[in-house]
Design a protein around this motif. Structure first.
Motif, short mmCIF file in Angstrom:
data_model
loop_
_atom_site.label_atom_id
_atom_site.label_comp_id
_atom_site.label_asym_id
_atom_site.label_seq_id
_atom_site.Cartn_x
_atom_site.Cartn_y
_atom_site.Cartn_z
N MET A 188 0.83 -1.20 0.00
CA MET A 188 0.00 0.00 0.00
C MET A 188 0.87 1.26 0.00
O MET A 188 0.67 2.17 -0.82
CB MET A 188 -0.93 0.00 1.22
CG MET A 188 -1.91 1.17 1.29
SD MET A 188 -1.23 2.64 2.09
CE MET A 188 -1.14 2.09 3.79
N VAL A 189 1.86 1.30 0.89
CA VAL A 189 2.72 2.49 1.02
C VAL A 189 3.49 2.75 -0.28
O VAL A 189 3.69 3.89 -0.67
CB VAL A 189 3.68 2.33 2.20
CG1 VAL A 189 4.67 3.49 2.26
CG2 VAL A 189 2.90 2.23 3.51
N SER A 190 3.89 1.68 -0.95
CA SER A 190 4.64 1.86 -2.19
C SER A 190 3.81 2.51 -3.28
O SER A 190 4.35 3.03 -4.26
CB SER A 190 5.15 0.50 -2.70
OG SER A 190 4.08 -0.32 -3.14
N ASN A 191 2.48 2.53 -3.11
CA ASN A 191 1.59 3.12 -4.12
C ASN A 191 1.05 4.49 -3.72
O ASN A 191 0.25 5.07 -4.45
CB ASN A 191 0.41 2.18 -4.38
CG ASN A 191 0.80 1.00 -5.24
OD1 ASN A 191 1.00 1.12 -6.44
ND2 ASN A 191 0.92 -0.17 -4.62
N VAL A 192 1.46 5.00 -2.56
CA VAL A 192 0.94 6.29 -2.10
C VAL A 192 1.63 7.44 -2.83
O VAL A 192 2.86 7.55 -2.79
CB VAL A 192 1.12 6.46 -0.58
CG1 VAL A 192 0.67 7.85 -0.15
CG2 VAL A 192 0.33 5.39 0.17
N TYR A 193 0.86 8.28 -3.46
CA TYR A 193 1.38 9.48 -4.13
C TYR A 193 1.20 10.71 -3.23
O TYR A 193 2.05 11.59 -3.17
CB TYR A 193 0.67 9.70 -5.46
CG TYR A 193 1.23 10.83 -6.28
CD1 TYR A 193 2.36 10.64 -7.08
CD2 TYR A 193 0.63 12.10 -6.27
CE1 TYR A 193 2.89 11.68 -7.83
CE2 TYR A 193 1.15 13.14 -7.02
CZ TYR A 193 2.28 12.93 -7.80
OH TYR A 193 2.81 13.95 -8.54
N ASP A 194 0.08 10.74 -2.52
CA ASP A 194 -0.21 11.85 -1.61
C ASP A 194 -1.29 11.39 -0.65
O ASP A 194 -1.85 10.29 -0.79
CB ASP A 194 -0.68 13.08 -2.39
CG ASP A 194 -0.42 14.39 -1.64
OD1 ASP A 194 -0.11 14.34 -0.43
OD2 ASP A 194 -0.53 15.46 -2.27
N TYR A 195 -1.58 12.23 0.33
CA TYR A 195 -2.66 11.90 1.26
C TYR A 195 -3.35 13.17 1.72
O TYR A 195 -2.78 14.27 1.71
CB TYR A 195 -2.14 11.11 2.46
CG TYR A 195 -1.21 11.89 3.38
CD1 TYR A 195 -1.72 12.67 4.41
CD2 TYR A 195 0.17 11.84 3.22
CE1 TYR A 195 -0.88 13.39 5.25
CE2 TYR A 195 1.01 12.55 4.05
CZ TYR A 195 0.49 13.32 5.07
OH TYR A 195 1.32 14.05 5.89
N ASP A 196 -4.60 13.02 2.12
CA ASP A 196 -5.38 14.08 2.76
C ASP A 196 -5.61 13.70 4.21
O ASP A 196 -5.45 12.52 4.59
CB ASP A 196 -6.74 14.27 2.07
CG ASP A 196 -6.60 14.62 0.60
OD1 ASP A 196 -5.68 15.40 0.26
OD2 ASP A 196 -7.40 14.10 -0.22
N PHE A 197 -6.02 14.64 5.01
CA PHE A 197 -6.36 14.32 6.39
C PHE A 197 -7.49 15.21 6.87
O PHE A 197 -7.67 16.33 6.38
CB PHE A 197 -5.14 14.43 7.31
CG PHE A 197 -4.57 15.82 7.42
CD1 PHE A 197 -4.99 16.69 8.43
CD2 PHE A 197 -3.62 16.26 6.52
CE1 PHE A 197 -4.47 17.96 8.54
CE2 PHE A 197 -3.09 17.55 6.61
CZ PHE A 197 -3.51 18.40 7.63
#
Length: 245
Positions: free
Chosen positions: A69-78
């Motif tokens: 999962m982490v290897s596919n993260v481009y950005d995140y919201d919170f």
């Protein structure tokens, strides 16, 4: 390829680490996205900074599914919330709405928990690991500790019985337990509370869980003041005891 290599292959790690270094320590929900902005994972945190940082650290010890999962993260919201339990409710709602890929894949890695309202004449509110028993359920939630805390708080605030007595069968049998004497139980066993009034109190306790304690306390304070103005001091005293720990 080990899990560390999978994570380190993500070219966005420097950006993600820099962004997370400035992240608030408040509770809330984080939403992981791919480059195309699609949501791949939604999680909740008591401390957003600590939780999100754990995904992007230099020497991760992730499980294979988390590393993927982490290897596919481009950005995140919170989204910041007022409490961890509110974050839990929001997480549950967003997962149901978006059905992220890795929430489904990681489902087997942890059990889900529910808040049960039994279908008895005098319903009980309990923390459960499944929905096998009859009754109404809130959930599922990913944290048993938080659902247990929510149930305990609701039972305490609304002075609901947590003993093993069965009602109405055991009304009038034996002395009230210690919880009654220390004002942590309304004393259904004494027979002075109707089933209708009891169910109304349970409904209020469920709303307390759903809406968050802050809103419920404000509503109870308003009801207490109104009862006092109407000289209904018995009702005002009951509400006062609910609000005061």
């Amino acid at each position: 390829m080990n899990e560390r290599d999978k994570v380190n292959m993500n070219p966005r790690l420097p950006y993600l680490r820099e962004k997370t270094a400035k992240l608030t320590a408040s509770p809330g929900v984080y939403i992981m996205r791919r480059k195309d902005s699609s949501i791949i994972y939604i999680g909740k945190a008591k401390n957003l900074h600590n939780r999100v940082s754990s995904y992007f650290r230099e020497n991760p010890d992730h499980t294979p599914k988390v590393a993927a999962m982490v290897s596919n993260v481009y950005d995140y919201d919170f989204i910041v919330t007022d409490s961890e339990f509110e974050a839990l409710l929001l997480e549950c709602s967003l997962i149901k709405q978006h059905k992220p890929k890795y929430n489904i894949l990681l489902k087997d890695d942890k059990g889900y928990h529910y808040i049960r309202i039994s279908d008895e004449e005098y319903p009980r509110i309990t923390n459960e690991k499944n929905t096998k028993q009859s009754g109404k359920y809130l959930g599922p939630y990913t944290s048993g500790a938080i659902t247990k805390e929510a149930v305990n708080e609701a039972n305490r605030v609304f002075m609901l019985p947590t003993c093993h007595r069965r009602f109405p069968q055991d009304i009038g049998k034996g002395r009230p337990c210690l919880n009654y004497h220390i004002k942590q139980c309304m004393g259904v066993c004494r027979g002075r509370i109707s089933a209708e009034d009891y169910r109304k109190t349970v409904d209020e306790a469920v709303e307390f869980i759903r809406s968050g304690s802050a809103q419920s306390v404000e509503r109870m304070e308003a009801d207490m003041n109104k009862a006092a103005e109407e000289l209904d001091f018995e009702k005002a005293a009951i509400l006062r005891d609910r609000i005061t720990p």
